[in-house]
Write an enzyme that holds these catalytic residues in place. Sequence first.
Site, mmCIF file in Angstrom:
data_model
loop_
_atom_site.group_PDB
_atom_site.id
_atom_site.type_symbol
_atom_site.label_atom_id
_atom_site.label_comp_id
_atom_site.label_asym_id
_atom_site.label_seq_id
_atom_site.Cartn_x
_atom_site.Cartn_y
_atom_site.Cartn_z
ATOM 1 N N ARG A 175 4.417 -8.343 12.833
ATOM 2 C CA ARG A 175 3.583 -7.144 12.602
ATOM 3 C C ARG A 175 2.828 -6.721 13.871
ATOM 4 O O ARG A 175 1.683 -6.272 13.814
ATOM 5 C CB ARG A 175 2.562 -7.387 11.475
ATOM 6 C CG ARG A 175 3.148 -7.764 10.156
ATOM 7 C CD ARG A 175 4.012 -6.673 9.540
ATOM 8 N NE ARG A 175 4.692 -7.226 8.386
ATOM 9 C CZ ARG A 175 5.897 -7.804 8.445
ATOM 10 N NH1 ARG A 175 6.579 -7.837 9.586
ATOM 11 N NH2 ARG A 175 6.453 -8.306 7.377
ATOM 12 N N SER A 224 -0.833 -4.285 3.095
ATOM 13 C CA SER A 224 -1.537 -5.553 3.334
ATOM 14 C C SER A 224 -2.659 -5.320 4.339
ATOM 15 O O SER A 224 -2.409 -4.849 5.448
ATOM 16 C CB SER A 224 -0.583 -6.599 3.895
ATOM 17 O OG SER A 224 0.411 -6.875 2.943
ATOM 18 N N GLU A 294 -4.527 -6.374 9.537
ATOM 19 C CA GLU A 294 -3.187 -5.818 9.808
ATOM 20 C C GLU A 294 -3.302 -4.286 9.827
ATOM 21 O O GLU A 294 -2.670 -3.608 10.633
ATOM 22 C CB GLU A 294 -2.203 -6.260 8.717
ATOM 23 C CG GLU A 294 -0.800 -5.709 8.919
ATOM 24 C CD GLU A 294 0.230 -6.334 7.987
ATOM 25 O OE1 GLU A 294 0.125 -7.527 7.649
ATOM 26 O OE2 GLU A 294 1.151 -5.591 7.581
HETATM 27 C C1 LIG Z 1 2.037 0.353 -0.598
HETATM 28 C C2 LIG Z 1 2.274 -0.084 0.837
HETATM 29 C C3 LIG Z 1 3.130 -1.145 1.097
HETATM 30 C C4 LIG Z 1 3.354 -1.572 2.415
HETATM 31 N N1 LIG Z 1 4.228 -2.600 2.629
HETATM 32 C C5 LIG Z 1 4.516 -2.962 3.896
HETATM 33 C C6 LIG Z 1 5.479 -4.001 4.155
HETATM 34 O O1 LIG Z 1 6.082 -4.555 3.257
HETATM 35 N N2 LIG Z 1 5.702 -4.333 5.460
HETATM 36 C C7 LIG Z 1 5.056 -3.728 6.506
HETATM 37 O O2 LIG Z 1 5.334 -4.058 7.655
HETATM 38 N N3 LIG Z 1 4.150 -2.749 6.276
HETATM 39 C C8 LIG Z 1 3.863 -2.349 5.014
HETATM 40 N N4 LIG Z 1 2.947 -1.358 4.791
HETATM 41 C C9 LIG Z 1 2.212 -0.768 5.938
HETATM 42 C C10 LIG Z 1 2.893 0.476 6.568
HETATM 43 O O3 LIG Z 1 3.733 1.082 5.638
HETATM 44 C C11 LIG Z 1 3.670 0.094 7.830
HETATM 45 O O4 LIG Z 1 2.848 -0.529 8.782
HETATM 46 C C12 LIG Z 1 4.362 1.317 8.471
HETATM 47 O O5 LIG Z 1 5.274 0.870 9.443
HETATM 48 C C13 LIG Z 1 3.377 2.283 9.131
HETATM 49 O O6 LIG Z 1 4.091 3.444 9.517
HETATM 50 P P1 LIG Z 1 3.398 4.860 9.599
HETATM 51 O O7 LIG Z 1 4.406 5.844 10.040
HETATM 52 O O8 LIG Z 1 2.681 5.164 8.336
HETATM 53 O O9 LIG Z 1 2.384 4.605 10.791
HETATM 54 P P2 LIG Z 1 0.845 5.023 10.889
HETATM 55 O O10 LIG Z 1 0.078 4.266 9.857
HETATM 56 O O11 LIG Z 1 0.692 6.491 10.922
HETATM 57 O O12 LIG Z 1 0.502 4.448 12.339
HETATM 58 C C14 LIG Z 1 0.589 3.067 12.594
HETATM 59 C C15 LIG Z 1 0.608 2.867 14.121
HETATM 60 O O13 LIG Z 1 1.816 3.388 14.628
HETATM 61 C C16 LIG Z 1 1.531 4.304 15.685
HETATM 62 N N5 LIG Z 1 2.587 5.324 15.679
HETATM 63 C C17 LIG Z 1 3.036 6.073 14.642
HETATM 64 N N6 LIG Z 1 4.033 6.870 15.048
HETATM 65 C C18 LIG Z 1 4.218 6.631 16.370
HETATM 66 C C19 LIG Z 1 5.084 7.155 17.373
HETATM 67 N N7 LIG Z 1 5.989 8.098 17.113
HETATM 68 N N8 LIG Z 1 4.973 6.683 18.630
HETATM 69 C C20 LIG Z 1 4.059 5.727 18.941
HETATM 70 N N9 LIG Z 1 3.217 5.192 18.053
HETATM 71 C C21 LIG Z 1 3.296 5.642 16.775
HETATM 72 C C22 LIG Z 1 0.163 4.867 15.353
HETATM 73 O O14 LIG Z 1 -0.465 5.395 16.505
HETATM 74 C C23 LIG Z 1 -0.520 3.625 14.833
HETATM 75 O O15 LIG Z 1 -0.945 2.832 15.909
HETATM 76 C C24 LIG Z 1 2.709 -0.911 3.493
HETATM 77 C C25 LIG Z 1 1.858 0.178 3.222
HETATM 78 C C26 LIG Z 1 1.651 0.592 1.915
HETATM 79 C C27 LIG Z 1 0.755 1.784 1.674
#
Ligand SMILES: Cc1cc2nc3c(=O)[nH]c(=O)nc-3n(C[C@H](O)[C@H](O)[C@H](O)COP(=O)(O)OP(=O)(O)OC[C@H]3O[C@@H](n4cnc5c(N)ncnc54)[C@H](O)[C@@H]3O)c2cc1C
Length: 302
Positions: A175, A224, A294
Amino acid sequence: MCNKNIMEIFANVKGKYLLGERLSKHTRFGVGGPAEVMFFPHDLEDLVSFLKHYPQHMPLCVLGGGSNLLVRDGGIDGVVLKLSAPFFKKIEKKENRLTCFAGVANATLSKTLIENQIGGLEFLCSIPGTIGGALRTNAGCFASSVSDVLQSALVVNRSGTVFEAKKEAFGLSYRHSDFPKDWIIVALTFKTEAKPAEQIRQTLEQQKQYRLLHQPCNARTAGSTFKNPKDARAWELIKQAGCENLSCGGAKVSEKHCNFLINTGNASAADLENLGDLIVQKVKEKTGILLEWEVQKTGKKV
Ligand SMILES: Cc1cc2nc3c(=O)[nH]c(=O)nc-3n(C[C@H](O)[C@H](O)[C@H](O)COP(=O)(O)OP(=O)(O)OC[C@H]3O[C@@H](n4cnc5c(N)ncnc54)[C@H](O)[C@@H]3O)c2cc1C
């Protein structure tokens, strides 16, 4: 920040931009104050042109699906980029590789996988958020993570230089990634394997059912809250420390999974952050283990 010179940059962009856009509209928690400017580049050329003109010392950050973020109530200074224009939602198939642009929602990948009988990326479809966010967080579940399937990524840096970087450049671990903060992910190329459509469909369905049973999937949450410490599980430590029923203002610990925090409707970012910090304190007192967030916290407190 919105001085005349900066606004002149926006006069020349092709994409949409919004002043003072409330980031609560763009985060899964449904909290977060305003972005000074939120910019949705039209395509890579528009993004590069913006970066070449936007002063290096000014704040810049990228938002994906907002599913791993706790944006504070005071909002974010400078420009917040969101790669959600159609250009950034493309998926391209080449032999045994699949290139997904940063704004592709992970969930929408499932259609491509089934139609093209592509296996290996099923785990990603069940993780909320976008492809860009998945690389930054090295998203993973069901014993796989982005680091297992990534081949390379197309990146643009703060000066507007576009380049392809191999997986090793992103410093991926559990992560976590440690590539430069100013790299903007444009697209990821994954290695894939041939797999029958029916097998893919079954895996996706099993994963969906598992999540619905064990996680508050439809709640306002960011997944998480804490990483699993070495040789321990965060949820077990939270339970052991008696934090299962804690709440703070409109924020509470999920009844379904105690490592998830929930916005019950009117939580502020401060409620969620204070609740998380209280859990960290109680777990430390009870077990001696320091939980690490996280969920990424960003922005200004009010
Ligand atoms: C119900 C639920 C279940 C989840 N289960 C999991 C799981 O099983 N495993 C897991 O790993 N995560 C899980 N997550 C967390 C989340 O879904 C992940 O961390 C996901 O990868 C975040 O992606 P995002 O596009 O929403 O990023 P954001 O939350 O928008 O951003 C996260 C980070 O990524 C950066 N970022 C986003 N896009 C870019 C880009 N194009 N270039 C550079 N940096 C960028 C942002 O600046 C920030 O630092 C869960 C979340 C929820 C709500």
